[in-house]
Design a protein around this motif. Structure first.
Motif, PDB file in Angstrom:
ATOM      1  N   VAL A   1       8.311 -11.579   2.816  1.00 20.38           N
ATOM      2  CA  VAL A   1       9.012 -10.501   3.522  1.00 20.38           C
ATOM      3  C   VAL A   1       8.176  -9.225   3.473  1.00 20.38           C
ATOM      4  O   VAL A   1       7.969  -8.551   4.492  1.00 20.38           O
ATOM      5  N   LYS A   2       7.687  -8.882   2.295  1.00 18.62           N
ATOM      6  CA  LYS A   2       6.858  -7.675   2.157  1.00 18.62           C
ATOM      7  C   LYS A   2       5.565  -7.805   2.960  1.00 18.62           C
ATOM      8  O   LYS A   2       5.136  -6.852   3.602  1.00 18.62           O
ATOM      9  N   ALA A   3       4.952  -8.991   2.950  1.00 21.40           N
ATOM     10  CA  ALA A   3       3.723  -9.217   3.716  1.00 21.40           C
ATOM     11  C   ALA A   3       3.980  -9.073   5.216  1.00 21.40           C
ATOM     12  O   ALA A   3       3.083  -8.665   5.965  1.00 21.40           O
ATOM     13  N   ALA A   4       5.194  -9.380   5.656  1.00 27.02           N
ATOM     14  CA  ALA A   4       5.578  -9.242   7.062  1.00 27.02           C
ATOM     15  C   ALA A   4       5.971  -7.803   7.403  1.00 27.02           C
ATOM     16  O   ALA A   4       6.429  -7.536   8.513  1.00 27.02           O
ATOM     17  N   ARG A   5       5.818  -6.913   6.451  1.00 33.42           N
ATOM     18  CA  ARG A   5       6.139  -5.484   6.625  1.00 33.42           C
ATOM     19  C   ARG A   5       7.615  -5.229   6.925  1.00 33.42           C
ATOM     20  O   ARG A   5       7.969  -4.376   7.724  1.00 33.42           O
ATOM     21  N   ILE A   6       8.447  -6.031   6.288  1.00 33.87           N
ATOM     22  CA  ILE A   6       9.885  -5.816   6.344  1.00 33.87           C
ATOM     23  C   ILE A   6      10.274  -5.200   5.010  1.00 33.87           C
ATOM     24  O   ILE A   6       9.967  -5.744   3.953  1.00 33.87           O
ATOM     25  N   GLY A   7      10.932  -4.053   5.058  1.00 33.82           N
ATOM     26  CA  GLY A   7      11.347  -3.384   3.829  1.00 33.82           C
ATOM     27  C   GLY A   7      12.523  -4.092   3.187  1.00 33.82           C
ATOM     28  O   GLY A   7      13.304  -4.763   3.855  1.00 33.82           O
ATOM     29  N   VAL A   8      12.648  -3.911   1.873  1.00 33.87           N
ATOM     30  CA  VAL A   8      13.780  -4.474   1.125  1.00 33.87           C
ATOM     31  C   VAL A   8      14.311  -3.383   0.208  1.00 33.87           C
ATOM     32  O   VAL A   8      13.534  -2.673  -0.447  1.00 33.87           O
TER      33      VAL A   8
ATOM     34  N   LEU B   1      19.233   2.430   3.999  1.00 31.84           N
ATOM     35  CA  LEU B   1      18.549   2.586   5.287  1.00 31.84           C
ATOM     36  C   LEU B   1      17.621   3.795   5.262  1.00 31.84           C
ATOM     37  O   LEU B   1      16.493   3.733   5.760  1.00 31.84           O
ATOM     38  N   GLU B   2      18.098   4.872   4.667  1.00 34.58           N
ATOM     39  CA  GLU B   2      17.278   6.081   4.552  1.00 34.58           C
ATOM     40  C   GLU B   2      16.016   5.813   3.732  1.00 34.58           C
ATOM     41  O   GLU B   2      14.919   6.220   4.114  1.00 34.58           O
ATOM     42  N   LEU B   3      16.161   5.112   2.613  1.00 33.71           N
ATOM     43  CA  LEU B   3      15.006   4.804   1.762  1.00 33.71           C
ATOM     44  C   LEU B   3      13.967   3.949   2.477  1.00 33.71           C
ATOM     45  O   LEU B   3      12.767   4.085   2.238  1.00 33.71           O
ATOM     46  N   MET B   4      14.431   3.063   3.368  1.00 32.21           N
ATOM     47  CA  MET B   4      13.512   2.197   4.107  1.00 32.21           C
ATOM     48  C   MET B   4      13.097   2.801   5.449  1.00 32.21           C
ATOM     49  O   MET B   4      12.252   2.238   6.140  1.00 32.21           O
ATOM     50  N   ALA B   5      13.717   3.910   5.839  1.00 31.32           N
ATOM     51  CA  ALA B   5      13.452   4.573   7.124  1.00 31.32           C
ATOM     52  C   ALA B   5      13.675   3.633   8.303  1.00 31.32           C
ATOM     53  O   ALA B   5      12.825   3.484   9.182  1.00 31.32           O
ATOM     54  N   VAL B   6      14.843   2.974   8.295  1.00 34.72           N
ATOM     55  CA  VAL B   6      15.222   2.096   9.405  1.00 34.72           C
ATOM     56  C   VAL B   6      16.612   2.473   9.900  1.00 34.72           C
ATOM     57  O   VAL B   6      17.415   3.067   9.174  1.00 34.72           O
TER      58      VAL B   6
END
Length: 168
Positions: free
Chosen positions: A56-63, A103-108
């Motif tokens: 997931v992290k390698a795919a640039r998806i935040g968690v 959402l704020e922490l991940m900027a999404v």
């Protein structure tokens, strides 16, 4: 929109396919901790889930961990070890504040995020209240908070009517 709906049900979070996420424009995952990524009050993350998190992290998806835990030090330690964000302290699910902070922490934006968790009345309701895609997973372990086990799980069974994800 029903607050008790779930967009997808899977056995384990590691079954959440990256292509499915990308196809929906998902850039962030708001995840519960207990019985979703680790056993209730446990520190160990199963190897399949660790591998999935790395993908997931390698795919640039935040968690971002968003938990109702009463053990904030454990939550912070696990997030730091995993190299992911966390909402400090108790997220107060099914309230919206913890999910909005994630959402704020991940900027999404809400339409770019999914809520993953093992509980219909906390995780799925919180995600639905904010407008996230929701993914319900089977609990990792039988051990959990007594109120969850005695009240929530029985009510979930009535609502889901045996629809939880079954082993393949």
């Amino acid at each position: 929109m029903s607050l008790l709906k779930t967009d997808r049900m899977i056995r384990r979070v590691s079954e959440l396919d990256l292509a499915w996420l990308h196809g929906r424009g998902i850039r962030g995952i708001v995840s519960d901790l207990d019985n979703t990524l680790a056993a209730w009050h446990g520190d160990e993350i199963p190897s399949d889930i660790l591998e999935w998190l790395e993908a997931v992290k390698a795919a640039r998806i935040g968690v971002c961990l968003c938990s109702n835990t009463r053990r904030p030090v454990r939550l912070a330690r696990i997030a730091e070890t995993l190299g992911i964000h966390h909402v400090p302290g108790n997220a107060g699910k099914p309230g919206r504040a913890g999910v909005l902070k994630a959402l704020e922490l991940m900027a999404v934006l809400p339409n770019e995020a999914t809520m993953v968790g093992d509980q219909l009345f906390t995780d799925m309701v919180a995600g639905n209240r904010v407008g996230l895609t929701t993914v319900l997973v089977n609990p990792l372990a039988d051990q959990e908070f007594i109120g969850t086990r005695l009240i929530s799980r029985n009510a979930e069974k009535l609502i889901l009517r045996g629809e939880r994800a079954r082993p393949k």
